[in-house]
Enzyme design. Structure first.
Site, PDB file in Angstrom:
ATOM      1  N   SER A 295       0.640  -1.052  -0.096  1.00  0.00           N
ATOM      2  CA  SER A 295      -0.524  -0.303   0.150  1.00  0.00           C
ATOM      3  C   SER A 295       1.088   1.306   0.225  1.00  0.00           C
ATOM      4  O   SER A 295       1.929   1.340   0.870  1.00  0.00           O
ATOM      5  CB  SER A 295      -0.762   0.020   1.445  1.00  0.00           C
ATOM      6  N   LYS A 301       1.333  -3.431   4.304  1.00  0.00           N
ATOM      7  CA  LYS A 301      -0.021  -3.988   3.748  1.00  0.00           C
ATOM      8  C   LYS A 301       0.848  -4.448   2.731  1.00  0.00           C
ATOM      9  O   LYS A 301       1.985  -4.738   2.564  1.00  0.00           O
ATOM     10  CB  LYS A 301      -1.002  -3.306   3.409  1.00  0.00           C
ATOM     11  N   GLU A 308      -6.995 -10.620  -7.063  1.00  0.00           N
ATOM     12  CA  GLU A 308      -8.339  -9.433  -6.989  1.00  0.00           C
ATOM     13  C   GLU A 308      -8.592  -8.894  -8.460  1.00  0.00           C
ATOM     14  O   GLU A 308      -9.861  -8.568  -8.828  1.00  0.00           O
ATOM     15  CB  GLU A 308      -8.155  -8.254  -5.840  1.00  0.00           C
TER      16      GLU A 308
END
Ligand code: ARG
Length: 477
Positions: A295, A301, A308
């Site tokens: 991130s 993260k 996804e």
């Protein structure tokens, strides 16, 4: 023109403009520049260039064999097309917006190279049967490539299934822990889905592999053509039976998009599982870093970007299927310009499916399970409750009564905050006198999965057999 024109899309790579359409004799004024760009397909159908050349050569050879075209003209066409092909392959071919589409671009260049012979190529043919032939040739090759990509994904998952044939994890229904299964067995569920995808593609290929050429514009041609010969040369299994249908049928493209939608559905389900499993709440698997990103604001993260994105791309493939169905539903026979709109969704679907499959085969080979986490989760949800009921049935208790007894045992375990296998024998015997000391071995996770030993069951032994059967299936041509 207005400001619309200044915002217009730049023409695709190497597309330039120059005058004189091949049908301009019929018209008294120049085509509006916007309309020209609007109706042209060369920016995207150049992808069909090589199959277009293949189709044209087969057509020309047939014309010569039937004495519709002279040997000299055929030789000139073959020579010219070799040059055109070289130019296309090397990226030197100059695509022109004025020639509208791939077919007219190639024909125009051929004519510039070899003169009148180039102008004779279109005898007994129309762009309508030509484009239908091109799309089928293109798609047939892509279907073969996708078939092979599915097989490599299956191979990669079979290797993991074999390696983890005995690794216990919780199986879920309603996303609640249900019964223990093996990780290998779970992976094999997807191998089956991809097997059906391969079957569907093979079936769809049979209907792609029919030759429209010879239908000409819509009614057939007055020349004594030999369609079987063209079909043979291009590797088509048969010829389309009806000329009106031949030029207007895009069922095969719709069918392909339906096959692709199911492939993406399967990839999307697997993606969803990977995303869940990778979440620290589950912690069942680790995915190599190269399939994840961080991130920009949260330094801790690691996001499952690849799964996804595949889940997201499923939407565009469904969109293509819906688009093509809608494109067809209102068309009267035979060819309509609407059909030019079949290409972009079809090409996009092919690209998307191929990329998703390739990235998945690579990623699945790198997925590492975390056995402790899987085991802990399998122990958490009383996943062997059904086994205890089956045990009681084995001791003569009717299944419905056994179900009731086990429900009470689960409640007791919940109160003591322990697993069923950890309940003292005396406590268990409080629920049923039929329960004996052998229950301890019966209730382990390993015993639970091993007992499900039949074709299609989760037992490690069965997983290994299923892997062997699937490998044999893959080896078949
Ligand atoms: N570019 C056209 C298409 O993709 C080729 C066929 C054009 N035929 C016609 N009659 N305008 O469908």
């Amino acid at each position: 023109m207005t400001s619309r024109q200044s915002k217009k899309k730049p023409p695709a790579r190497g597309v330039s403009a120059s005058p004189a359409k091949s049908w301009s004799g019929r018209f008294s004024e120049p085509v509006d520049a916007l309309v020209k760009r609007f109706t042209a397909s060369v920016s995207f159908d150049q992808r069909l260039a090589l199959v277009d050349i293949r189709g044209s050569l087969a057509h020309a050879r047939m014309l010569a064999a039937q004495r519709i075209l002279s040997r000299r003209d055929l030789a000139a066409i073959e020579r010219g097309m070799a040059t055109v092909e070289r130019e296309v392959r090397s990226g030197r071919f100059e695509w022109s917006l004025d020639a509208e589409d791939v077919h007219l671009n190639i024909e125009r260049r051929l004519t510039a190279l070899v003169g009148d012979a180039g102008k004779r190529l279109h005898t007994g043919r129309s762009r309508n049967d030509q484009v239908a032939t091109d799309v089928r040739l293109y798609l047939r090759d892509e279907v073969d490539a996708i078939h092979a990509l599915l097989a490599s994904l299956q191979k990669s998952m079979l290797d993991s299934a074999e390696k983890h044939s005995g690794l216990v994890m919780p199986g879920f229904t309603h996303l609640q822990v249900a019964q223990p299964v093996t990780f290998g067995h779970h992976l094999l569920a997807y191998v089956e889905m991809f097997e059906r995808d391969r079957e569907r593609l093979a079936d769809c290929r049979r209907r792609i592999n029919r030759l429209p050429l010879g239908a000409a514009a819509l009614a057939g041609t007055t020349f004594p053509i030999d369609r079987q010969r063209v079909a043979r040369e291009l590797g088509f299994e048969s010829v389309c039976e009806n000329s009106l249908d031949a030029v207007s049928d895009r069922d095969f493209a719709i069918e392909f998009c339906a096959c692709a939608s199911l492939i993406l559905t399967h990839l999307s389900r697997l993606s969803e599982e990977l995303i869940l499993w990778m979440s620290p709440r589950f912690g069942f698997v680790k995915i190599p870093d190269r399939f994840c990103t961080g991130s920009s604001i949260m330094p801790q993260k690691k996001n499952p970007d690849v799964p996804e994105l595949v889940r997201g791309k499923t939407g565009r493939v469904f969109g293509a299927l819906t688009g093509l169905l809608t494109l067809m539903k209102g068309q009267p026979l035979a060819y309509n310009k609407d059909n030019q709109e079949d290409k972009e969704p079809l090409f996009d679907t092919v690209d998307t499916v191929k990329d998703c499959l390739a990235v998945f085969a690579d990623m699945m080979a790198g997925v590492r399970p975390v056995p402790e986490r899987m085991r802990a989760a399998a122990l958490e949800g009383y996943s062997t409750a059904t086994d205890l009921a089956d045990y009681l049935v084995g001791k003569g208790v009717p299944f419905r009564d056994a179900h009731e007894i086990v429900a009470r045992a689960v409640r007791a375990a919940e109160e003591l905050n322990c697993d069923l296998s950890e309940l003292p024998l005396a406590t268990l015997r409080g629920f049923s006198r039929r329960i004996q000391a052998d229950v301890a071995d019966w209730l382990t996770l390993e015993a639970s999965v091993s007992r499900r030993s039949h074709v299609g069951g989760t037992a490690p032994k069965q997983v290994l057999r299923a892997v062997a059967r699937a490998r044999k299936r893959l080896a078949r041509p």
